[in-house]
Design a protein around this motif. Structure first.
Motif, short mmCIF file in Angstrom:
data_model
loop_
_atom_site.label_atom_id
_atom_site.label_comp_id
_atom_site.label_asym_id
_atom_site.label_seq_id
_atom_site.Cartn_x
_atom_site.Cartn_y
_atom_site.Cartn_z
N VAL A 1 53.26 29.40 46.67
CA VAL A 1 52.91 30.37 45.78
C VAL A 1 53.85 31.67 46.66
O VAL A 1 54.65 32.41 45.67
N GLU B 1 57.02 33.31 44.54
CA GLU B 1 56.83 34.96 44.11
C GLU B 1 58.14 35.42 44.67
O GLU B 1 58.62 36.41 44.17
N ARG C 1 51.69 41.90 41.16
CA ARG C 1 50.93 41.18 42.16
C ARG C 1 51.79 40.13 43.02
O ARG C 1 51.01 39.61 44.05
N GLY C 2 52.91 40.04 42.84
CA GLY C 2 53.62 39.17 43.47
C GLY C 2 53.58 39.39 45.07
O GLY C 2 53.39 38.52 46.01
N LEU D 1 51.84 41.31 46.92
CA LEU D 1 50.24 41.11 47.40
C LEU D 1 50.25 39.40 47.88
O LEU D 1 49.52 39.41 48.91
N LEU D 2 50.42 38.62 46.90
CA LEU D 2 50.15 37.19 47.13
C LEU D 2 50.93 36.77 48.29
O LEU D 2 50.41 35.88 49.24
N GLU E 1 49.29 37.94 51.29
CA GLU E 1 48.02 37.37 51.81
C GLU E 1 48.00 35.97 52.22
O GLU E 1 47.32 35.37 53.01
N LEU E 2 49.46 35.19 51.67
CA LEU E 2 49.49 33.74 52.12
C LEU E 2 50.10 33.43 53.07
O LEU E 2 50.31 32.21 53.66
#
Lengths: 111, 157
Positions: free
Chosen positions: B65, B69, B129-130, B132-133, B136-137
């Motif tokens: 992910v 992104e 949102r990219g 943020l992902l 978070e990951l």
């Protein structure tokens, strides 16, 4: 990647997403939903049972079609999200924006 | 140097064994500004990350992910899909795990200026949102000063 559109006996439009929903194909899904919306359909289930991955632009197109459906007086449910996909919705808080059901049958019957 | 089809240029210095204890540069990939090539690039990096000892879960979900992104951002917002520009991906092994850098040839951006897409005012936006992902990951995230290079670190379990 394919998007399959079908209609349940109670008139709910089901769009099944097979593969990935990503920046390269997101507009295809949007076009299919908007076409059905323009044809007068108002209740939609997007079934992600066979979906491996949704990227941020795919999430964005879901937000976009959700707004269009709502503005037209319709409703949208999501179904079949696997553990990874659910996590993407939780991380982005989109789980608070969508009605999410475990299975498409359940989503169809919820209308 | 190994040339992979679809115009990806993969270079492996060969001095660092991903299965060994050494630290250093494992691989560089030069990627054209085409979204269709993101998945293949991620697959190549993922194989090396598995060899470096990252968990299957971290590679299959977090890396996939985050790198997808970062590449999409670099191609679309950084290089603006300019076919004359490239994205450079670098994979380094270090003591705690691996560091994957993605650098575009754009003018850069200030990540602090990107609003939190989880805020109620932005929740219904279709984009944004990219980053943020990615945050978070991955275990650690850093940008260069110009803002056209992002370095994502994933630690071994």
């Amino acid at each position: 990647m394919t998007f399959t559109v079908s209609t349940a006996p109670n008139g709910v439009t089901i769009v099944s997403v097979d593969g990935q929903l990503i920046v390269a194909n997101r507009n295809e899904l949007k076009d299919k939903v908007l076409k059905a919306l323009e044809a007068g359909e108002s209740k939609f289930v997007l079934d992600f049972l066979s979906t491996e991955y949704i990227d941020s632009s795919g999430l964005g197109v879901l937000v976009s079609v959700s707004k269009k459906i709502r503005e037209a007086g319709g409703e949208l449910r999501l179904a079949g999200l696997n553990e990874d996909l659910r996590m993407l919705f939780e991380l982005t808080k989109l789980d608070t924006l969508f009605k999410i059901c475990d299975k498409a049958d359940e989503a169809v019957q919820s209308f | 140097m190994v040339i992979v089809p679809l115009r990806l240029c993969v270079r492996r210095p060969g001095r660092v064994n991903p299965r060994g204890p050494e630290e250093g540069l494992l691989m560089t990939i030069t990627v054209p500004s085409e979204l269709e090539i993101v998945e293949q690039t991620v697959d190549i990096v993922a194989r090396y990350c598995l060899a470096c000892g990252l968990s299957v879960r971290a590679v299959r979900f977090n890396l996939r992910v985050a790198l997808s992104e970062a590449l999409a951002n670099a191609i679309v917002y950084g290089n603006r899909l300019d076919p004359g520009k490239r994205v450079h991906v670098t994979l380094r092994r270090h003591g705690e795990g691996v560091a994957v850098s993605v650098q575009d040839q754009g003018s850069g951006f200030d990540p602090r200026c990107i609003p939190d897409p989880r805020h109620p005012d932005y929740l219904e936006r279709s984009e944004g949102r990219g980053l943020l992902l990615i945050k978070e990951l991955v275990d650690h995230l850093a940008f260069n000063e110009k803002g056209n290079s992002v370095c994502m670190t994933l630690r071994r379990a």
